[in-house]
Scaffold this active site. Structure first.
Site, PDB file in Angstrom:
ATOM      1  N   GLY A  13       0.770  -1.238   0.000  1.00 50.93           N
ATOM      2  CA  GLY A  13       0.000   0.000   0.000  1.00 50.93           C
ATOM      3  C   GLY A  13       0.797   1.281   0.000  1.00 50.93           C
ATOM      4  O   GLY A  13       0.307   2.310   0.478  1.00 50.93           O
ATOM      5  N   LYS A  66     -17.031 -14.431 -11.075  1.00 55.94           N
ATOM      6  CA  LYS A  66     -16.380 -13.121 -11.076  1.00 55.94           C
ATOM      7  C   LYS A  66     -17.438 -12.019 -11.027  1.00 55.94           C
ATOM      8  O   LYS A  66     -17.251 -10.994 -10.368  1.00 55.94           O
ATOM      9  CB  LYS A  66     -15.504 -12.973 -12.328  1.00 55.94           C
ATOM     10  CG  LYS A  66     -14.702 -11.700 -12.361  1.00 55.94           C
ATOM     11  CD  LYS A  66     -13.715 -11.688 -13.504  1.00 55.94           C
ATOM     12  CE  LYS A  66     -12.802 -10.491 -13.414  1.00 55.94           C
ATOM     13  NZ  LYS A  66     -11.643 -10.598 -14.276  1.00 55.94           N
ATOM     14  N   ASN A 108      -5.270   2.954 -13.411  1.00 54.25           N
ATOM     15  CA  ASN A 108      -4.246   2.094 -12.824  1.00 54.25           C
ATOM     16  C   ASN A 108      -2.871   2.736 -12.990  1.00 54.25           C
ATOM     17  O   ASN A 108      -2.650   3.525 -13.901  1.00 54.25           O
ATOM     18  CB  ASN A 108      -4.254   0.725 -13.519  1.00 54.25           C
ATOM     19  CG  ASN A 108      -3.291  -0.266 -12.890  1.00 54.25           C
ATOM     20  OD1 ASN A 108      -3.154  -0.333 -11.672  1.00 54.25           O
ATOM     21  ND2 ASN A 108      -2.628  -1.060 -13.713  1.00 54.25           N
ATOM     22  N   HIS A 110       1.150   1.429 -13.472  1.00 50.35           N
ATOM     23  CA  HIS A 110       1.914   0.234 -13.837  1.00 50.35           C
ATOM     24  C   HIS A 110       3.405   0.587 -13.857  1.00 50.35           C
ATOM     25  O   HIS A 110       3.785   1.622 -14.420  1.00 50.35           O
ATOM     26  CB  HIS A 110       1.467  -0.270 -15.218  1.00 50.35           C
ATOM     27  CG  HIS A 110       2.138  -1.526 -15.631  1.00 50.35           C
ATOM     28  ND1 HIS A 110       1.829  -2.747 -15.061  1.00 50.35           N
ATOM     29  CD2 HIS A 110       3.109  -1.763 -16.544  1.00 50.35           C
ATOM     30  CE1 HIS A 110       2.591  -3.681 -15.623  1.00 50.35           C
ATOM     31  NE2 HIS A 110       3.370  -3.108 -16.522  1.00 50.35           N
TER      32      HIS A 110
END
Length: 189
Positions: A13, A66, A108, A110
């Site tokens: 985190g 899912k 996101n 990356h």
């Protein structure tokens, strides 16, 4: 207007911590209303609890599909009036259920210059390949593996004498600057 955001994380985190600290300093005009984690016992849970942020811990194996797993997450996001979702080391591919509930609102980070080195161990992939420049990418999330439209990138040189650990440290340092700056710009639009 202050947006309500959710951060999804699976591990330590550190990017989550940078986001909540940037919010606390007023650099990101948002409230972190929810942290979603798919790994019971992950260190990020303690970080969120210490910051007084609501936590949802959900494990995919506890759901028959899912779709059912993501429905639980979507419901929690709706209950918290979430406007945007930011992935910060969340190690699950998102599916249609979540992405359709938050179209163009899931982002996101990356640890590579996409489209190179997608998926797991991107830093290790780049290091083993012997590239001279790698970096960090912030991108919108789609149903592919790190294939969504790129929002921002920052290069990180691979130095002579680097180890995977020294390279990883510089990548994380770059992530901790680029992600909060990019989130602030997105929420200001």
């Amino acid at each position: 207007m202050k947006h309500k955001i959710a951060v999804f994380a699976s591990g330590n985190g550190t990017n989550f911590q940078e986001i909540i600290e940037s919010v606390a300093r007023g650099e990101i005009a948002a409230t972190v209303a929810l942290m979603v984690c798919d790994q019971p016992g992950a260190a990020v849970i303690e970080r969120a609890e210490k910051a007084g942020i609501d936590v949802l811990v959900v494990s995919r194996k506890d759901y028959p599909t899912k779709h059912a797993f993501e429905e639980t997450i979507v419901e929690a996001c709706k209950q918290h009036n979430i406007d945007f979702i930011f992935l910060a080391g969340y190690m699950k591919l998102l599916g249609k259920t979540l992405l359709e509930a938050y179209p163009h609102k899931v982002v996101n980070i990356h640890p590579a210059l996409l489209p190179s080195f997608t998926g797991l161990d991107a830093i290790g992939q780049a290091f083993r390949k012997g590239v001279k420049i790698t970096g960090v990418t912030v991108h919108y999330v789609d149903e592919g593996m790190d294939t969504g439209p790129i929002i921002a990138q920052a290069a990180v040189p691979v130095k002579d004498g680097d180890t995977i650990d020294t390279l990883e440290a510089r990548i994380h340092e770059t992530e901790h600057k680029l992600y909060p700056q990019t989130i602030a710009k997105l929420l200001a639009e």
